[in-house]
Enzyme design. Sequence first.
Site, mmCIF file in Angstrom:
data_model
loop_
_atom_site.group_PDB
_atom_site.id
_atom_site.type_symbol
_atom_site.label_atom_id
_atom_site.label_comp_id
_atom_site.label_asym_id
_atom_site.label_seq_id
_atom_site.Cartn_x
_atom_site.Cartn_y
_atom_site.Cartn_z
ATOM 1 N N THR A 95 0.830 -1.206 0.000
ATOM 2 C CA THR A 95 0.000 0.000 0.000
ATOM 3 C C THR A 95 0.863 1.253 0.000
ATOM 4 O O THR A 95 0.625 2.195 -0.766
ATOM 5 C CB THR A 95 -0.904 0.013 1.244
ATOM 6 O OG1 THR A 95 -1.667 -1.187 1.287
ATOM 7 C CG2 THR A 95 -1.832 1.207 1.226
ATOM 8 N N THR A 96 1.896 1.271 0.852
ATOM 9 C CA THR A 96 2.770 2.433 0.962
ATOM 10 C C THR A 96 3.534 2.670 -0.337
ATOM 11 O O THR A 96 3.927 3.802 -0.635
ATOM 12 C CB THR A 96 3.743 2.249 2.140
ATOM 13 O OG1 THR A 96 2.974 1.978 3.315
ATOM 14 C CG2 THR A 96 4.585 3.488 2.382
ATOM 15 N N TYR A 109 -13.038 -4.435 -0.897
ATOM 16 C CA TYR A 109 -14.264 -3.998 -1.553
ATOM 17 C C TYR A 109 -15.350 -5.080 -1.582
ATOM 18 O O TYR A 109 -16.518 -4.795 -1.288
ATOM 19 C CB TYR A 109 -13.990 -3.499 -2.980
ATOM 20 C CG TYR A 109 -15.206 -2.882 -3.643
ATOM 21 C CD1 TYR A 109 -15.663 -1.629 -3.247
ATOM 22 C CD2 TYR A 109 -15.914 -3.553 -4.636
ATOM 23 C CE1 TYR A 109 -16.801 -1.069 -3.834
ATOM 24 C CE2 TYR A 109 -17.035 -3.012 -5.224
ATOM 25 C CZ TYR A 109 -17.481 -1.762 -4.821
ATOM 26 O OH TYR A 109 -18.599 -1.219 -5.393
ATOM 27 N N TYR A 119 -2.143 -10.174 5.485
ATOM 28 C CA TYR A 119 -2.208 -8.763 5.862
ATOM 29 C C TYR A 119 -3.661 -8.404 6.150
ATOM 30 O O TYR A 119 -4.514 -8.465 5.261
ATOM 31 C CB TYR A 119 -1.637 -7.896 4.739
ATOM 32 C CG TYR A 119 -1.609 -6.405 4.996
ATOM 33 C CD1 TYR A 119 -1.761 -5.866 6.269
ATOM 34 C CD2 TYR A 119 -1.416 -5.522 3.937
ATOM 35 C CE1 TYR A 119 -1.722 -4.496 6.473
ATOM 36 C CE2 TYR A 119 -1.372 -4.150 4.138
ATOM 37 C CZ TYR A 119 -1.531 -3.644 5.405
ATOM 38 O OH TYR A 119 -1.502 -2.288 5.611
ATOM 39 N N ARG A 149 -8.927 -0.344 5.445
ATOM 40 C CA ARG A 149 -8.769 -0.190 4.001
ATOM 41 C C ARG A 149 -9.610 -1.186 3.209
ATOM 42 O O ARG A 149 -10.129 -0.858 2.138
ATOM 43 C CB ARG A 149 -7.302 -0.346 3.597
ATOM 44 C CG ARG A 149 -6.421 0.846 3.957
ATOM 45 C CD ARG A 149 -5.031 0.664 3.364
ATOM 46 N NE ARG A 149 -4.155 1.789 3.658
ATOM 47 C CZ ARG A 149 -4.034 2.881 2.909
ATOM 48 N NH1 ARG A 149 -4.775 3.013 1.827
ATOM 49 N NH2 ARG A 149 -3.193 3.836 3.248
ATOM 50 N N LYS A 193 0.568 -9.680 9.217
ATOM 51 C CA LYS A 193 0.713 -8.255 9.524
ATOM 52 C C LYS A 193 -0.652 -7.795 10.010
ATOM 53 O O LYS A 193 -1.595 -7.698 9.225
ATOM 54 C CB LYS A 193 1.156 -7.478 8.287
ATOM 55 C CG LYS A 193 1.234 -5.970 8.501
ATOM 56 C CD LYS A 193 1.558 -5.233 7.202
ATOM 57 C CE LYS A 193 1.582 -3.731 7.412
ATOM 58 N NZ LYS A 193 1.830 -2.985 6.145
ATOM 59 N N ILE A 239 5.846 -4.191 10.305
ATOM 60 C CA ILE A 239 6.081 -3.722 8.939
ATOM 61 C C ILE A 239 5.735 -2.252 8.971
ATOM 62 O O ILE A 239 4.574 -1.875 9.130
ATOM 63 C CB ILE A 239 5.286 -4.517 7.899
ATOM 64 C CG1 ILE A 239 5.795 -5.966 7.866
ATOM 65 C CG2 ILE A 239 5.425 -3.889 6.509
ATOM 66 C CD1 ILE A 239 5.050 -6.885 6.914
#
Length: 297
Positions: A45-46, A108, A134, A139, A164, A206
């Site tokens: 994502t980052t 989603y 994750y 999100r 994570k 992380i």
Amino acid sequence: MDIKGTGVALVTPFNSDFSIDYGALGRLVDYLIEGRVEYLVVLGTTGEAVTLSDAERHDVACFVARRTAGRVPLVLGMSSNATDALCHSLGGADVEGYSAILSVVPFYNRPSQEGIYRHFKAVAEASPLPVILYNVPSRTGANMEASTTLRLAEEFCGKVIGVKEASGRIGQIREIIERKPEGFRVVSGDDALCLPLAAMGAEGVISVIGNALPASFSEMTRQAVGHNFDKAAVIDRPMQPLYRDIFLEGNPSGIKGLLSIMGIAGDTLRLPLVPVSQATRDLMATHLSELPSRLRQ
């Protein structure tokens, strides 16, 4: 690979024309390795992976692998809310130089727990590398409950190697830590919770802030994971304002703003993300200046 300690969710620097700034990316990789982080996570994502083309993702992954040259392990972000498409991508992925993949709960679609389990079962079976789960419901819109994480950890022991956890649900994270099979790692997905989760038995993080402050943050994590909590807290407390600052206007807008202030990389982002406001930038600059000099690295 072992995901104990500090992994950094690597940003993808862009030039002012929105092309990938490979010069800045290479310098950032070197900076993080010199800061003694334990591993790098590429195209998460980052790293703004969702706004990169397939060709760009391939090129970034290969570039980081070449630049790293085996100095630290690498984790490759590979996620999708279409299970079949992800499994197809995994089957043909160029993973040379990588030790594991990081894959997020499908976003989603908002699958049930059984749907999440079947998704990751398919991913584990298709992946050429060990899988790190994750969980970030803020999100994705779906929380992976402790029972689902533990089911995957137990059934795919050795292939699903950790999670994570960025749910912020302390009871859920504690349950995973207390019931997980041996060798399965629980790492924080939230910089601000790294120390308290380590006190519960988590084994690393992380990190986002680690892009800017790899030496100090990774040292804090090592002390926390080693149960030297007083020493960890001495580092952690002054950094707390920056942990908050970099998420005030979203990630990676905040961390790119901080990297820009520090002269490490620019703060260009691809839409729909935009740079942080001047007010937030000023706040980050103030909190950075207030850090003890020994922590500004």
